[in-house]
Design a protein around this motif. Structure first.
Motif, short mmCIF file in Angstrom:
data_model
loop_
_atom_site.label_atom_id
_atom_site.label_comp_id
_atom_site.label_asym_id
_atom_site.label_seq_id
_atom_site.Cartn_x
_atom_site.Cartn_y
_atom_site.Cartn_z
N GLU A 1 40.86 -23.73 -51.32
CA GLU A 1 40.96 -23.86 -52.77
C GLU A 1 39.94 -22.99 -53.50
N THR A 2 38.85 -22.64 -52.83
CA THR A 2 37.78 -21.90 -53.52
C THR A 2 37.43 -20.55 -52.89
N ALA A 3 38.09 -20.18 -51.76
CA ALA A 3 37.71 -18.91 -51.10
C ALA A 3 38.85 -18.35 -50.25
N HIS A 4 38.76 -17.03 -49.99
CA HIS A 4 39.67 -16.35 -49.08
C HIS A 4 38.85 -15.85 -47.89
N PHE A 5 39.35 -16.05 -46.67
CA PHE A 5 38.65 -15.64 -45.45
C PHE A 5 39.49 -14.63 -44.67
N SER A 6 38.81 -13.62 -44.11
CA SER A 6 39.49 -12.62 -43.28
C SER A 6 38.47 -12.01 -42.32
N PHE A 7 38.95 -11.23 -41.33
CA PHE A 7 38.07 -10.55 -40.39
C PHE A 7 37.93 -9.08 -40.79
N LEU A 8 36.68 -8.62 -40.99
CA LEU A 8 36.46 -7.19 -41.18
C LEU A 8 36.56 -6.48 -39.85
N ASN A 9 36.06 -7.11 -38.80
CA ASN A 9 36.24 -6.67 -37.41
C ASN A 9 36.12 -7.92 -36.55
N LYS A 10 36.02 -7.75 -35.25
CA LYS A 10 36.08 -8.92 -34.37
C LYS A 10 34.88 -9.86 -34.50
N GLN A 11 33.78 -9.40 -35.14
CA GLN A 11 32.61 -10.26 -35.26
C GLN A 11 32.12 -10.48 -36.70
N ILE A 12 32.75 -9.82 -37.66
CA ILE A 12 32.36 -10.02 -39.06
C ILE A 12 33.47 -10.72 -39.83
N ILE A 13 33.15 -11.91 -40.33
CA ILE A 13 34.09 -12.67 -41.16
C ILE A 13 33.75 -12.44 -42.62
N LYS A 14 34.75 -12.08 -43.42
CA LYS A 14 34.53 -11.90 -44.86
C LYS A 14 35.00 -13.14 -45.59
N CYS A 15 34.14 -13.63 -46.49
CA CYS A 15 34.47 -14.78 -47.33
C CYS A 15 34.37 -14.32 -48.79
N HIS B 1 29.39 -14.83 -34.53
CA HIS B 1 29.92 -14.07 -35.67
C HIS B 1 28.87 -13.99 -36.77
N VAL B 2 29.09 -13.05 -37.68
CA VAL B 2 28.29 -12.98 -38.90
C VAL B 2 29.25 -13.07 -40.07
N VAL B 3 28.72 -13.43 -41.24
CA VAL B 3 29.57 -13.64 -42.41
C VAL B 3 29.14 -12.76 -43.57
N LEU B 4 30.12 -12.08 -44.16
CA LEU B 4 29.91 -11.28 -45.37
C LEU B 4 30.56 -12.03 -46.52
N MET B 5 29.74 -12.51 -47.47
CA MET B 5 30.27 -13.29 -48.58
C MET B 5 30.25 -12.48 -49.87
N ASP B 6 31.43 -12.32 -50.48
CA ASP B 6 31.55 -11.66 -51.78
C ASP B 6 31.44 -12.73 -52.86
N ALA B 7 30.29 -12.76 -53.53
CA ALA B 7 30.01 -13.83 -54.49
C ALA B 7 29.99 -13.32 -55.93
N ASP B 8 30.70 -12.22 -56.20
CA ASP B 8 30.66 -11.59 -57.52
C ASP B 8 31.75 -12.06 -58.47
#
Length: 240
Positions: free
Chosen positions: A7-21, A50-57
């Motif tokens: 309800e508040t975010a979209h999640f996807s894989f930038l590559n096999k170890q980086i998750i984008k939120c 894994h590591v997480v890249l969060m777009d909070a803009d």
């Protein structure tokens, strides 16, 4: 690229170890949303690092209860680090406050752009992989492995970069002559491999993890073949 949405975010894989939120625009984030988003992240890791890249803009609000809940989160070992992209002032103020509380769950850094954030996340992965391999070995050196021609792999990644041999040597604090020696090596010191990984922005420790799995699979196959031979021998005896 598949996207998982809450309800508040979209999640996807930038590559096999980086998750984008990517946080959604014009939403209010409450405790239930934090829980759901954390649950989604944990499921996506599938018990691997894994590591997480969060777009909070985006424009959103975070309730007081949600802020307080963040401070209660316990460390989750498979989330190595969080990089938060907050380029506008309002987002940076909010996340500087939250980052201190969120640090109990995973290391956090705030960035103005995704390129810097991804570079830092890759460095975190390299350091994590280095620690894991050093702990699993009795010494700080990756020995010759029939599955990994590490020198050749480094040379291939170097050739893809825009660095000259002289520039590369300077960045890893060695000589031009030793760079060519590195390209011929079958084993590698962990500290040196960590430097090379950072300079070439490539996680070379992954190849040892893959090789370790391949070695286990080879052993499993050999054991299965041996058991089959024993079974065939027994069947032959009983059929006489």
């Amino acid at each position: 690229m598949s996207i998982i949405s809450t309800e508040t975010a979209h999640f996807s894989f930038l590559n096999k170890q980086i998750i984008k939120c990517a946080l959604r625009d014009e939403v209010e984030i409450d405790v239930k949303d934090i829980k759901k988003n954390i649950e989604t992240l944990i499921e996506m890791t599938a018990h691997k690092k894994h590591v997480v890249l969060m777009d909070a803009d985006m424009n959103y609000t975070i309730t007081k209860n949600a802020w307080e809940y963040v401070a209660t989160l316990e460390r989750y070992e498979n989330i190595v680090a969080f990089a938060i992209i907050a380029s506008n002032l309002a987002s940076r103020i909010i996340w500087k406050f939250i980052a201190k509380k969120f640090a109990s769950f995973a290391p956090v850094q705030i960035f103005l752009d995704s390129e810097s954030a991804v570079t830092w996340l890759n460095e975190c992965l390299v350091e994590e992989a280095s620690r894991g391999l050093v702990e699993s070995e009795s010494q700080n050196c990756l020995q010759k492995n029939n599955f990994v021609d590490i020198g050749k792999i480094i040379q291939e990644q170097f050739q893809k970069s825009e660095l000259t041999v002289t520039e590369f040597a300077k960045k890893i604090h060695t000589t031009r002559e030793n760079v060519y020696n590195i390209f011929r090596r079958k084993s590698m010191d962990c500290d040196l491999l960590q430097k090379i990984s950072k300079v070439l922005n490539h996680n070379f420790f992954d190849y040892y993890q893959i090789a370790k799995s391949a070695k286990i699979n080879k052993v499993d196959i050999q054991l299965l073949q041996k058991n089959n031979l024993i079974l065939e021998e027994l069947l032959e005896r009983f059929s006489r």
